[in-house]
Design a protein around this motif. Sequence first.
Motif, PDB file in Angstrom:
ATOM      1  N   TRP A 193       1.038  -0.802   0.106  1.00 14.03           N
ATOM      2  CA  TRP A 193       0.302  -0.155  -0.030  1.00 14.03           C
ATOM      3  C   TRP A 193       1.079   1.033   0.002  1.00 14.03           C
ATOM      4  CZ3 TRP A 193      -4.794   0.519  -0.742  1.00 14.03           C
ATOM      5  CH2 TRP A 193      -5.670   1.349  -0.836  1.00 14.03           C
ATOM      6  N   GLY A 196       0.315   5.935   0.506  1.00  7.75           N
ATOM      7  CA  GLY A 196      -1.172   6.048   0.151  1.00  7.75           C
ATOM      8  C   GLY A 196      -1.567   6.409  -1.057  1.00  7.75           C
ATOM      9  N   THR A 199      -3.957   5.633  -3.804  1.00  2.00           N
ATOM     10  CA  THR A 199      -4.855   5.274  -3.335  1.00  2.00           C
ATOM     11  C   THR A 199      -6.032   5.416  -4.034  1.00  2.00           C
ATOM     12  OG1 THR A 199      -4.819   5.648  -1.053  1.00  2.00           O
ATOM     13  CG2 THR A 199      -6.765   5.261  -1.214  1.00  2.00           C
ATOM     14  N   GLU A 203      -8.360   2.045  -6.770  1.00  2.52           N
ATOM     15  CA  GLU A 203      -9.963   1.791  -6.504  1.00  2.52           C
ATOM     16  C   GLU A 203     -10.414   1.908  -8.199  1.00  2.52           C
ATOM     17  OE1 GLU A 203     -13.771   3.398  -3.957  1.00  2.52           O
ATOM     18  OE2 GLU A 203     -11.298   4.788  -4.070  1.00  2.52           O
ATOM     19  N   TYR A 224      -0.573  -2.222   4.821  1.00  2.22           N
ATOM     20  CA  TYR A 224      -2.120  -1.741   4.014  1.00  2.22           C
ATOM     21  C   TYR A 224      -3.041  -0.815   5.955  1.00  2.22           C
ATOM     22  CZ  TYR A 224      -2.018  -3.353   0.446  1.00  2.22           C
ATOM     23  OH  TYR A 224      -1.689  -4.240  -1.219  1.00  2.22           O
ATOM     24  N   ALA A 228      -7.256   1.755   4.245  1.00  2.76           N
ATOM     25  CA  ALA A 228      -7.156   0.216   3.303  1.00  2.76           C
ATOM     26  C   ALA A 228      -7.039  -0.370   3.313  1.00  2.76           C
ATOM     27  CB  ALA A 228      -5.225   0.385   2.682  1.00  2.76           C
TER      28      ALA A 228
END
Length: 376
Positions: A193, A196, A199, A203, A224, A228
């Motif tokens: 992850w 960020g 992000t 998605e 994460y 997340a």
Amino acid sequence: MKIVYFTHSLASCWNHGNAHFLRGVLRDLIRRGHQVEVLEPQGAWSLQNLLADHGEAGLEPYRAAYPELSSTEFGSDFDPDRALDGADLVIMHEWNEPSLVAEIGKARARGGRFTLLFHDTHHRAVSDPDAIRAFDLSGYDGVLAFGETLAEVYRRWGWENRVFVWHEAADVELFHPPAAEQAREGLVWIGNWGDGERTGELEQFLMAPAKAAGLSLDIFGVRYPPEALAMLERYGVRYRGWLANARAPEVFARHLATVHVPRRFYVTTLPGIPTIRVFEALACGIPLVSAPWSDSENLFRPGQDFLFARDGAEVERHLRAIQNDPDLRESLVRSGLETIRARHTCAHRAEELLGFVAQLNKTARPAAQQLITETV
């Protein structure tokens, strides 16, 4: 030739993608007859996190896959002269401390009879240039940059023809299609992850299209945070946690397709640099769909080796096509493997490295110089 490589960690790939590439290149160099020694600092945070999460058992996949590799830890009593004794080539990875980088450079400047290279495999030269400028590279002979746009940064800093583009690649001894095909289902994504910075992209280009296409999604990785994990839960994603890189081929072999979602810096500021997961996935023979990035160095054949998508809706269309069209899957796998095996194996990169060293050794060693501290 005796080669000494200073890494952050060879044994741990916990949030440490350079370990993937390093293992494959060093194994190839050993098999070419070179003597390889790997040095890493005691208490390396990647290794400490791996051991904290999984104990010694977390190291077993690496040890089983690379029995010929080992590394030596060093601490406060580090003796550079002893470490460098008899070395012909020394490579310093940029995840090491500035004090160590400077110390090895001074050893070279004092008359060390070895070629000294700085290996940059990150975006800090543009995202945090002061962190790179903190390194005293005045004693170094050259720079290995893992993409042309990163190499250009070093050229602007005064390195000119002493910076070499050295892309990552797949260790095809480990990363290859399964010997026998098994049932494949769903989508897989292997990645961390991070901070960020992607992000929204994860998605848009991964979770939402997978759900819309009706494909299950397994995600492996670390770092994460709770927000997340909450997003993954909203999309029905199965979060699997950390995956030893040596086990990635068996995971790819169980899934129908994977997706490449580049970090934002490799889309905007350092275009043309794919992550090592692209090379590894294609080498394993799994169809790949990619979010937008510029293949400015023509490393691949977009549309043949993998499918590019401009937005989430196009990812969904590609995923449905892969799911329903066996001929498309076969074509993508065949083309991707062809490109990796022809151009992007760790054996290719080992050969390139030896060529860079030969090129430097043909010319008079340039006078040591500090990096030019101009604005990136």
